[in-house]
Design a protein around this motif. Structure first.
Motif, short mmCIF file in Angstrom:
data_model
loop_
_atom_site.label_atom_id
_atom_site.label_comp_id
_atom_site.label_asym_id
_atom_site.label_seq_id
_atom_site.Cartn_x
_atom_site.Cartn_y
_atom_site.Cartn_z
N SER A 185 0.86 -1.18 0.00
CA SER A 185 0.00 0.00 0.00
C SER A 185 0.90 1.23 0.00
N GLU A 199 -1.62 5.91 2.91
CA GLU A 199 -2.66 5.07 3.52
C GLU A 199 -2.41 4.85 5.02
N ARG A 200 -1.17 4.98 5.42
CA ARG A 200 -0.77 4.83 6.84
C ARG A 200 -1.28 3.51 7.44
N ARG A 201 -1.07 2.43 6.70
CA ARG A 201 -1.49 1.11 7.21
C ARG A 201 -0.38 0.56 8.11
N GLU A 226 -0.32 -1.02 10.90
CA GLU A 226 -0.39 -2.42 11.37
C GLU A 226 0.15 -3.39 10.32
N ASP A 227 -0.09 -3.07 9.04
CA ASP A 227 0.47 -3.91 7.97
C ASP A 227 1.99 -3.82 7.97
N THR A 234 -4.70 -5.89 2.65
CA THR A 234 -5.81 -5.14 3.25
C THR A 234 -6.25 -3.95 2.40
N ASP A 235 -5.42 -3.52 1.46
CA ASP A 235 -5.77 -2.38 0.60
C ASP A 235 -6.46 -2.95 -0.65
#
Ligand code: NDP
Length: 245
Positions: free
Chosen positions: A97, A101-103, A105-106, A196-197
């Motif tokens: 991602s 997106e600032r994921r 946790e990923d 997740t994206d």
């Protein structure tokens, strides 16, 4: 000992994709495989296939983010066979991602599995390799670390962290141990399932459908590194589709 026949080989992330293909191919060629992943049903089914074909297979539910699980997997190999020839650090996550997106946790999950999981494997197998006077680490890296592109930055960073640390490991290893990094390009596996994206997941699935190669292509590269004579250390192998840019 050269060749593959009779070697004791641990494979993490063996429940699908590249790890599963490696388990099948190496067992067919006479390796005694010891498989780890989190999904018990998949490990049981794979072990059943290998045993039915006359292969030797053990397995343990293993989460590579838990050092105790990795230690137990190495112990399983040692207790069952009295040795460990190869540790294939293959478990991995590619939760790609963009940074906006600032994921986070990923990012943490990829660091935990792709980097810390490999370090736990090294920590648990290295003393055994030293005591035996032989041993072979094989790590599944990625072409994502060779051609850096947008949205794969963190994934590539975890793979390249392993690339960096294994060069030091290779130099520290001396003349008894071997260290191989294999960098696959697009391979047809369940790799996208964990993403997740949704936009990136759709893009990867579309590209996988279009250009990906079979996971057996990576398994064959692993077999090539393993079957070399003990003094031959295959350092890096890149295996990608001809159609990959
Ligand atoms: P899959 O998703 O099919 O396989 C990933 C494997 O890793 C599964 O067996 C999964 O099992 C396991 N796994 C994930 N998290 C953990 C964990 N915490 N502990 C133990 N096992 C775990 O994808 P691939 O076969 O493609 O992936 C294998 C390796 O190849 C990865 O390192 C990946 O980064 C790399 N790679 C893949 C490419 C591709 O295009 N497919 C390209 C370049 C590199 P379970 O869920 O049961 O734990």
């Amino acid at each position: 000992m050269s060749g593959i026949d009779g070697k004791v080989i641990i494979i993490t992330g063996a429940s699908s994709g590249i790890g599963e293909a490696a388990a099948l191919l190496l067992a067919r060629r006479g390796a005694r495989v010891v498989l780890g992943a989190r999904r018990l049903d998949r490990l049981e089914a794979l072990a059943g296939r290998i045993s039915q074909a006359g292969g030797d297979c053990a397995f343990a539910v293993t989460d590579v983010t838990r050092r105790a699980d990795v230690a137990a997997l190495v112990n399983l190999a040692r207790e069952r066979h009295g040795r460990l020839d190869v540790l294939i650090n293959n478990a991995g996550l590619g939760l790609i991602s963009g940074f906006d997106e600032r994921r986070v946790e990923d990012w943490e999950a990829m660091i935990d599995v792709n980097l810390k999981g490999v370090l736990y494997g090294i920590a648990e197998a290295l003393p055994l390799f030293r005591a035996q006077g032989f041993g072979h680490f094989i790590n599944t890296l990625s072409t994502a670390g060779l051609r850096i592109v947008p949205r794969q930055g963190v994934y590539a960073a975890t793979k390249n962290a392993v690339r960096t640390l294994t060069e030091a490991l290779r130099q520290e290893a001396g003349d008894k141990l071997r260290v191989t990094n294999i960098s696959p390009g697009f391979v047809r596996t369940e790799f996208a399932d964990a993403m997740t994206d949704p936009t990136q997941k759709a893009a990867v699935l579309e590209k996988m459908e279009r250009i990906a190669i079979s996971p057996e292509a990576i398994a064959r590269a692993m077999a090539f590194a393993i079957e070399q004579p003990p003094e031959v250390d295959v350092g890096d192998i890149v295996v990608r589709p001809t159609a990959q840019d």
